[in-house]
Design a protein around this motif. Structure first.
Motif, PDB file in Angstrom:
ATOM      1  N   HIS A  12      -0.954  -8.786 -10.315  1.00  0.00           N
ATOM      2  CA  HIS A  12       0.470  -8.893 -10.360  1.00  0.00           C
ATOM      3  C   HIS A  12       1.242  -7.598  -9.951  1.00  0.00           C
ATOM      4  O   HIS A  12       2.253  -7.814  -9.291  1.00  0.00           O
ATOM      5  CB  HIS A  12       1.047  -9.352 -11.709  1.00  0.00           C
ATOM      6  CG  HIS A  12       2.385  -9.655 -11.699  1.00  0.00           C
ATOM      7  ND1 HIS A  12       3.036 -10.698 -11.061  1.00  0.00           N
ATOM      8  CD2 HIS A  12       3.469  -8.917 -12.195  1.00  0.00           C
ATOM      9  CE1 HIS A  12       4.355 -10.542 -11.011  1.00  0.00           C
ATOM     10  NE2 HIS A  12       4.488  -9.713 -12.022  1.00  0.00           N
ATOM     11  N   GLU A  51       0.807  -6.811  -6.045  1.00  0.00           N
ATOM     12  CA  GLU A  51       1.376  -7.774  -5.189  1.00  0.00           C
ATOM     13  C   GLU A  51       2.795  -7.538  -5.224  1.00  0.00           C
ATOM     14  O   GLU A  51       3.529  -7.608  -4.188  1.00  0.00           O
ATOM     15  CB  GLU A  51       1.154  -9.294  -5.833  1.00  0.00           C
ATOM     16  CG  GLU A  51      -0.095  -9.854  -5.462  1.00  0.00           C
ATOM     17  CD  GLU A  51      -0.185 -11.226  -5.976  1.00  0.00           C
ATOM     18  OE1 GLU A  51       0.431 -11.651  -6.872  1.00  0.00           O
ATOM     19  OE2 GLU A  51      -1.356 -11.749  -5.706  1.00  0.00           O
ATOM     20  N   ASN A  52       3.442  -6.862  -6.503  1.00  0.00           N
ATOM     21  CA  ASN A  52       4.816  -6.594  -6.547  1.00  0.00           C
ATOM     22  C   ASN A  52       5.173  -5.222  -6.019  1.00  0.00           C
ATOM     23  O   ASN A  52       6.453  -4.626  -6.278  1.00  0.00           O
ATOM     24  CB  ASN A  52       5.464  -7.107  -7.801  1.00  0.00           C
ATOM     25  CG  ASN A  52       5.540  -8.592  -8.247  1.00  0.00           C
ATOM     26  OD1 ASN A  52       5.498  -9.218  -7.248  1.00  0.00           O
ATOM     27  ND2 ASN A  52       4.882  -8.817  -9.357  1.00  0.00           N
ATOM     28  N   ASN A  53       4.279  -4.312  -5.761  1.00  0.00           N
ATOM     29  CA  ASN A  53       4.426  -3.187  -5.466  1.00  0.00           C
ATOM     30  C   ASN A  53       5.136  -2.258  -6.704  1.00  0.00           C
ATOM     31  O   ASN A  53       5.927  -1.220  -6.487  1.00  0.00           O
ATOM     32  CB  ASN A  53       5.291  -3.093  -4.083  1.00  0.00           C
ATOM     33  CG  ASN A  53       4.306  -3.593  -3.037  1.00  0.00           C
ATOM     34  OD1 ASN A  53       3.355  -3.168  -2.847  1.00  0.00           O
ATOM     35  ND2 ASN A  53       5.279  -3.881  -1.994  1.00  0.00           N
ATOM     36  N   SER A  54       4.924  -2.701  -7.840  1.00  0.00           N
ATOM     37  CA  SER A  54       5.472  -1.978  -8.759  1.00  0.00           C
ATOM     38  C   SER A  54       4.370  -1.472  -9.720  1.00  0.00           C
ATOM     39  O   SER A  54       4.027  -1.978 -11.034  1.00  0.00           O
ATOM     40  CB  SER A  54       6.356  -2.965  -9.772  1.00  0.00           C
ATOM     41  OG  SER A  54       5.520  -4.166 -10.222  1.00  0.00           O
TER      42      SER A  54
END
Length: 531
Positions: free
Chosen positions: A311, A314-317
């Motif tokens: 996750h 995927e969210n580049n966080s």
């Protein structure tokens, strides 16, 4: 002198022709006085006992009887003198007489009192027991007993020459082949009734019996097609080959119908196989359940940590610290799963492996006997065993289990392809490259495709309709536990060949310490054919 006068007195009865009759009668006769002395013996008695007349006259009659019976006979003679009556032969009067040269003869005796004017004499008639008649009677009784036993056991009797030409064939053998009693049967007819797939087995048994270096025993089980109704019967034949000047001459034996026994054995084997399959499936199910239970929580945790990491990516966080903790959690849970699995396997395999020195050739023979007695006996085995091979170090139970499993797989593979009489070649040799004992089991079935050969050792992979795919997996584990390896030769034509190795036992110097297992180095060999 007194005895001579008695002899002269008796000889005076010429007007009664006593002497003439006495001398010409065909039976041996003695004339004995009250004192038990012989006063006359006719020519037949002289010939039978080996005494000339001048020597036998005057002898005590007990001197013509073996020493062990003399005292008893004196009492018997006294009882007869007290109550004289004619006792003809055939009334149970039987004793042994002693000839002049020490031979003992069994005779029947007849006793007849002769009353003279002065004294009473006893005429003793001797008749040698008819040994031929007694032997014939004993033979008749023996044959009758044998006939009763044969009928009770439902046995047929055969007598064949070394080329299997029939010398004697009784009624029961005719019945087994579906022929009328007494009808002629030649070698061609005999062999034509034997099932084609069993001819080689019968011939191998005949060759074994014909070997002059063997014990001459013949034992074969084969199917016979009844000439009368076309039914098929299993026949078990046992016998012994007779030899003359080192050459086989005659085979004499008995045969019986074992069709019902074979049918019962087949049903029992099917029941055993079904029970073993159910048990194995239950063990596999319980093992799988235990593994699933131990791995469920670690796998769930790995899945959760992986989702967090995925996750974040995927969210580049990306939070480096959180991502690190998630990956560390995956590693920790994976290690936990691995430890749980090892602990479970250790529990399932608990117990020390007991190794001992054993003769691998003897283990092969024992495994063959077990396979045949377990309902997998319908195969011909060819043994190529290295003589005087060094003892191996391993568990006898494990080695036997490996061999029996390989034999059963070979038989089932050939039977499933329509080969009812399987042929298996077992070789034992020293593998000089690895310095280990090398055993190979080759069948003549359809063989394995490359894809199947690559997967036969995968758990739960099987080509059988009723298998669960654990036999070879367990066999390989047992081989490795004993310091060896198990693999399949992928391109054997015809058939399939499995190989396994076992380490040789180290040489023993001095006395071993009881309970201390010899240490061996496991070479952990990797065959290039495994994956």
């Amino acid at each position: 002198m007194v005895i001579l006068k008695e002899y002269q007195l008796i000889s005076q009865y010429s007007d009664l022709s006593f002497q003439t009759l006495f001398n010409t009668v065909s039976n041996a006769m003695l004339l004995v006085n009250d004192a038990g002395q012989v006063i006359q013996a006719n020519p037949m008695a002289q010939l039978l006992l080996g005494y000339p007349l001048e020597t036998i006259i005057g002898l005590e009659v007990e001197s013509l009887i073996p020493q062990r019976y003399r005292q008893h006979h004196r009492h018997y003679r006294q009882a007869f003198n007290d109550n004289r009556e004619e006792r003809p032969m055939g009334t149970g009067n039987k004793l042994s007489v002693l000839t002049r040269d020490g031979r003992e003869l069994d005779v029947h005796i007849g006793l007849s009192p002769l009353h003279g004017d002065i004294k009473t004499y006893t005429l003793v008639t001797l008749h040698v027991v008819d040994r031929r008649r007694e032997a014939e009677e004993a033979l008749r009784i023996s044959e009758e007993r044998l006939r009763f036993a044969r009928e009770a056991a439902n046995l047929g009797v055969f007598d064949l020459d070394a080329n299997f030409n029939i010398l004697y064939w009784d009624d029961r053998m005719h019945e087994l082949w579906g022929l009328d009693s007494g009808s002629p049967l030649n070698k061609k007819q005999l062999l034509s009734a034997i099932h084609p797939e069993d001819i080689a087995l019968r011939q191998a048994a005949l060759n074994h019996a014909s070997d002059p270096d063997g014990n001459g025993r013949y034992h074969a089980e084969y199917r016979v097609t009844n000439f009368r109704d076309g039914s098929e019967h299993w026949v078990a034949a046992v016998g012994r080959m007779h030899f003359h000047d080192g050459r086989p001459t005659r085979l004499v034996g008995v045969a019986r119908d074992i069709t019902e026994q074979r049918s019962l054995e087949k049903k029992l084997q099917e029941q055993r196989d079904e029970a073993e399959q159910v048990f194995t499936q239950q063990v596999a199910a319980q093992t799988a359940s235990a593994i699933a239970h131990e791995l469920n929580q670690p796998l769930a945790a790995i899945s959760a940590y992986s989702e967090v990491a995925l996750h974040a990516l995927e969210n580049n966080s990306i939070d480096t610290e959180k991502l690190k903790r998630a990956l560390e959690g995956c590693v920790k849970q994976a290690q936990r799963a691995g430890n749980s699995l090892h602990e479970l396997l250790a529990f399932l395999q608990k117990g020390d492996l007991v190794k001992d020195q054993l003769n691998i050739n003897d283990a092969v023979r024992e495994a063959l006997n077990i396979a045949k007695s377990s309902g997998f006996g319908n195969f011909r085995s060819t043994l190529n065993l290295e003589k005087n091979i060094r003892p191996v170090l391993g568990s006898r139970t494990h080695v036997i289990k490996i061999l029996v499993n390989l034999l059963r797989n070979a038989v089932e593979a050939m039977q499933s392809s329509g080969i009812s009489t399987a042929a298996i070649v077992i070789k034992v040799r020293t593998n000089t490259e690895t310095n280990m004992a090398h055993v190979s089991v080759q069948d003549y079935g359809p063989g394995l495709t490359p894809d199947v050969a690559n997967r036969v050792f995968e758990p739960f992979f099987t080509t059988k309709t009723t298998g669960i795919g654990l036999g070879l997996v367990i066999s390989r584990a047992l081989a490795e536990a004993n310091g060896g390896q198990l693999w399949v030769e992928p391109s054997t034509k015809p058939g399939t060949t499995f190989h396994f190795t076992l380490p040789f036992a180290p040489p023993v110097y001095g006395t071993s310490v009881q309970g201390r297992e010899p240490k061996i180095k496991n070479p952990n060999l990797k065959n290039p054919n495994f994956k």
